[in-house]
Design a protein around this motif. Structure first.
Motif, PDB file in Angstrom:
ATOM      1  N   GLY A 119       0.836  -1.208   0.000  1.00 30.92           N
ATOM      2  CA  GLY A 119       0.000   0.000   0.000  1.00 30.92           C
ATOM      3  C   GLY A 119       0.864   1.248   0.000  1.00 30.92           C
ATOM      4  N   THR A 120       0.319   2.319   0.557  1.00 32.37           N
ATOM      5  CA  THR A 120       1.009   3.607   0.606  1.00 32.37           C
ATOM      6  C   THR A 120       2.420   3.452   1.181  1.00 32.37           C
ATOM      7  OG1 THR A 120      -1.135   4.550   1.139  1.00 32.37           O
ATOM      8  CG2 THR A 120       0.773   5.971   1.476  1.00 32.37           C
ATOM      9  N   MET A 121       2.509   2.834   2.348  1.00 37.27           N
ATOM     10  CA  MET A 121       3.787   2.807   3.052  1.00 37.27           C
ATOM     11  C   MET A 121       4.719   1.731   2.501  1.00 37.27           C
ATOM     12  SD  MET A 121       3.546   5.378   4.934  1.00 37.27           S
ATOM     13  CE  MET A 121       5.143   5.213   5.712  1.00 37.27           C
ATOM     14  N   ASP A 125       1.930  -8.710  -1.305  1.00 39.61           N
ATOM     15  CA  ASP A 125       0.618  -8.240  -0.858  1.00 39.61           C
ATOM     16  C   ASP A 125      -0.383  -9.353  -1.138  1.00 39.61           C
ATOM     17  OD1 ASP A 125      -0.546  -5.064  -0.381  1.00 39.61           O
ATOM     18  OD2 ASP A 125      -2.005  -6.664  -0.750  1.00 39.61           O
ATOM     19  N   GLN A 172      -2.977  -4.601  -5.778  1.00 33.84           N
ATOM     20  CA  GLN A 172      -2.125  -3.656  -5.058  1.00 33.84           C
ATOM     21  C   GLN A 172      -0.674  -3.740  -5.546  1.00 33.84           C
ATOM     22  OE1 GLN A 172      -3.850  -1.265  -3.779  1.00 33.84           O
ATOM     23  NE2 GLN A 172      -3.138  -1.358  -1.669  1.00 33.84           N
ATOM     24  N   ALA A 182       4.009  -3.729   6.575  1.00 29.58           N
ATOM     25  CA  ALA A 182       3.218  -2.494   6.434  1.00 29.58           C
ATOM     26  C   ALA A 182       1.822  -2.864   5.941  1.00 29.58           C
ATOM     27  CB  ALA A 182       3.905  -1.519   5.485  1.00 29.58           C
ATOM     28  N   ILE A 183       1.151  -3.748   6.689  1.00 31.71           N
ATOM     29  CA  ILE A 183      -0.221  -4.146   6.332  1.00 31.71           C
ATOM     30  C   ILE A 183      -1.203  -3.379   7.200  1.00 31.71           C
ATOM     31  CG2 ILE A 183       0.562  -6.427   5.596  1.00 31.71           C
ATOM     32  CD1 ILE A 183      -0.830  -7.553   8.143  1.00 31.71           C
ATOM     33  N   GLU A 241      -3.584  -1.839   9.969  1.00 32.53           N
ATOM     34  CA  GLU A 241      -3.249  -1.519  11.371  1.00 32.53           C
ATOM     35  C   GLU A 241      -4.177  -2.289  12.316  1.00 32.53           C
ATOM     36  OE1 GLU A 241      -0.696  -0.130  12.369  1.00 32.53           O
ATOM     37  OE2 GLU A 241      -0.959   1.325  13.968  1.00 32.53           O
ATOM     38  N   LYS A 279      -1.841  -8.640  12.229  1.00 34.39           N
ATOM     39  CA  LYS A 279      -0.371  -8.560  12.178  1.00 34.39           C
ATOM     40  C   LYS A 279       0.241  -9.785  12.873  1.00 34.39           C
ATOM     41  CE  LYS A 279       0.168  -3.443  12.109  1.00 34.39           C
ATOM     42  NZ  LYS A 279       0.568  -3.030  10.768  1.00 34.39           N
ATOM     43  N   ASN A 321       6.050  -1.497  10.672  1.00 33.99           N
ATOM     44  CA  ASN A 321       5.941  -0.054  10.418  1.00 33.99           C
ATOM     45  C   ASN A 321       4.717   0.541  11.132  1.00 33.99           C
ATOM     46  OD1 ASN A 321       6.717   2.369   8.846  1.00 33.99           O
ATOM     47  ND2 ASN A 321       4.796   2.032   7.765  1.00 33.99           N
ATOM     48  N   SER A 377       2.008   2.496  13.250  1.00 27.00           N
ATOM     49  CA  SER A 377       2.025   3.865  13.795  1.00 27.00           C
ATOM     50  C   SER A 377       1.635   3.884  15.259  1.00 27.00           C
ATOM     51  CB  SER A 377       1.001   4.759  13.109  1.00 27.00           C
ATOM     52  OG  SER A 377       1.042   4.643  11.753  1.00 27.00           O
ATOM     53  N   HIS A 389       9.601   2.830  11.900  1.00 20.78           N
ATOM     54  CA  HIS A 389       8.428   3.636  11.565  1.00 20.78           C
ATOM     55  C   HIS A 389       8.778   4.766  10.598  1.00 20.78           C
ATOM     56  CE1 HIS A 389       5.081   6.570  12.906  1.00 20.78           C
ATOM     57  NE2 HIS A 389       4.585   5.722  12.038  1.00 20.78           N
ATOM     58  N   PHE A 390       8.378   4.573   9.336  1.00 21.51           N
ATOM     59  CA  PHE A 390       8.567   5.591   8.292  1.00 21.51           C
ATOM     60  C   PHE A 390       7.376   6.541   8.292  1.00 21.51           C
ATOM     61  CE2 PHE A 390      11.295   2.201   6.926  1.00 21.51           C
ATOM     62  CZ  PHE A 390      12.303   2.788   6.189  1.00 21.51           C
ATOM     63  N   ASN A 431       4.875   9.219   5.821  1.00 24.91           N
ATOM     64  CA  ASN A 431       4.311   9.299   4.465  1.00 24.91           C
ATOM     65  C   ASN A 431       4.588  10.680   3.850  1.00 24.91           C
ATOM     66  OD1 ASN A 431       2.764   8.769   2.207  1.00 24.91           O
ATOM     67  ND2 ASN A 431       0.811   9.177   3.234  1.00 24.91           N
TER      68      ASN A 431
END
Ligand code: NAI
Length: 303
Positions: A24-26, A45, A50, A101-102, A104, A109, A129, A131, A152-153, A155
């Motif tokens: 995804g995004t991250m 994924d 995706q 990074a799936i 939340e 997880k 990753n 948050s 933790h990156f 965006n």
């Protein structure tokens, strides 16, 4: 590629094969960062669409960089050549480091980590990753919790310099050191912080949003005025613009999670105004409307 490998190893990090879970995004942004640094990246994924989206998004990003002469065609192909899009978790079995990074959700997880741990080597570092979830509770789901850590990156991952590194209570020091060196090699700056709700950034940012929401609820000033004042103080974006950019769904859930994790300390109380936006589907930039209205991703009113 042997050259690249020794180059990376010379910089005090043994991380060469990187597995990313979630495109995804991250996940797709982190894959770009690691591939640019010369790692061999495999990204997995559950949703094949995706993976395709991630590949075409990267193609667009890199083409734009070529147009702007920030990179050349050879660099673009090198980066793309370092990423494989894979359809099974088993494909990540040769990873030195995996970054998850799936969605939340702690239960989801934990399941993925248990499966992952049965596939990778004993030495593979298993990172999340997340948050807002406790790295310590994620680590506790592993047979070797000492190799688990939060990386933790922010965006968008390729542009945001900062990365937070969060050792769990169980994490061994050498794992933290390897991650610090790796993230440095990837061109990022980092802060190592204890595993507490929201870590540093998502905790310190809570009052930035919630105090602004309270001021608006009290009728102190309208939203464009509040944003303008904060911008003129030197912030890149005002709080309302920033919430619209992040997405109210994402922002609200983090606030709720930090609030609950601090035993409902009223300092972190979420805003009903924001909750109503989420219920209305006015999520901000991504849905075309939040506090502001958007057209093709650009804010249209009021200025
Ligand atoms: P996203 O929704 O864009 O991507 C998540 C991806 O994971 C989706 O492609 C989904 O198909 C995939 N997925 C879900 N379950 C899976 C499974 N069991 N196995 C494999 N793939 C699976 O989410 P986003 O925004 O990239 O967030 C991912 C993680 O990163 C979350 O933990 C989030 O808290 C964290 N994060 C998000 C930030 C943001 O600004 N969006 C910033 C920093 C961290």
């Amino acid at each position: 590629s042997e050259n690249q490998k020794s180059k990376i190893k010379n910089q005090d990090s043994n991380i060469y094969n990187v597995g990313i879970i979630g495109a995804g995004t991250m996940g797709s942004g982190i894959a770009q960062v690691a591939a640019t640094a010369g790692c061999q990246v495999k990204i997995f994924d559950l949703n094949a669409d995706q993976l395709e989206n991630a590949a075409s998004a990267l193609e667009n990003i890199l083409s734009r960089l070529v147009q702007k002469s920030r990179i050349d065609e050879a660099e673009k192909s090198r980066i793309q050549g370092n990423i494989q899009y894979v359809n099974t978790l088993e494909d990540l079995s040769d990873s030195d480091l995996t970054i998850e990074a799936i969605v939340e959700n702690l239960e989801v997880k934990k399941k993925v980590f248990a499966q992952l741990e049965s596939l990778v080597s004993e030495d593979c570092i298993i990172a999340s990753n997340t948050s807002s979830l406790s790295i310590t509770s994620i680590a506790a789901s592993l047979e070797k919790p000492e190799r688990c850590i939060g990386i933790h990156f922010f965006n968008p991952a390729p542009l945001m310099k900062l990365v937070e590194i969060i050792p769990a209570v169980q994490t061994e020091d050498h794992i933290t050191e390897t991650c610090v060196n790796t993230i440095k090699n990837w061109g990022k700056t980092m802060a190592v912080a204890k595993d507490t709700p929201g870590f540093i950034v998502n905790r310190v940012a809570r009052p930035f949003y919630s105090e602004a929401l309270r001021m608006y609820e009290e009728g102190m000033a309208d939203i464009p005025t509040l944003d303008k004042v904060v911008r003129q103080m030197g912030f890149r974006m005002g709080p309302f613009e920033l919430m619209d950019f992040i997405g109210h769904d994402v922002n609200y859930v983090v606030t709720e999670s930090v609030f609950a994790a601090f035993y409902f300390d009223p300092r972190y109380k979420p805003s009903l105004t924001q909750k109503r936006l989420v219920e209305a589907g006015w999520l901000g930039k991504k849905s075309g409307r939040g506090f502001y209205k958007f057209e093709n991703g650009n804010k249209i009113e009021p200025e």
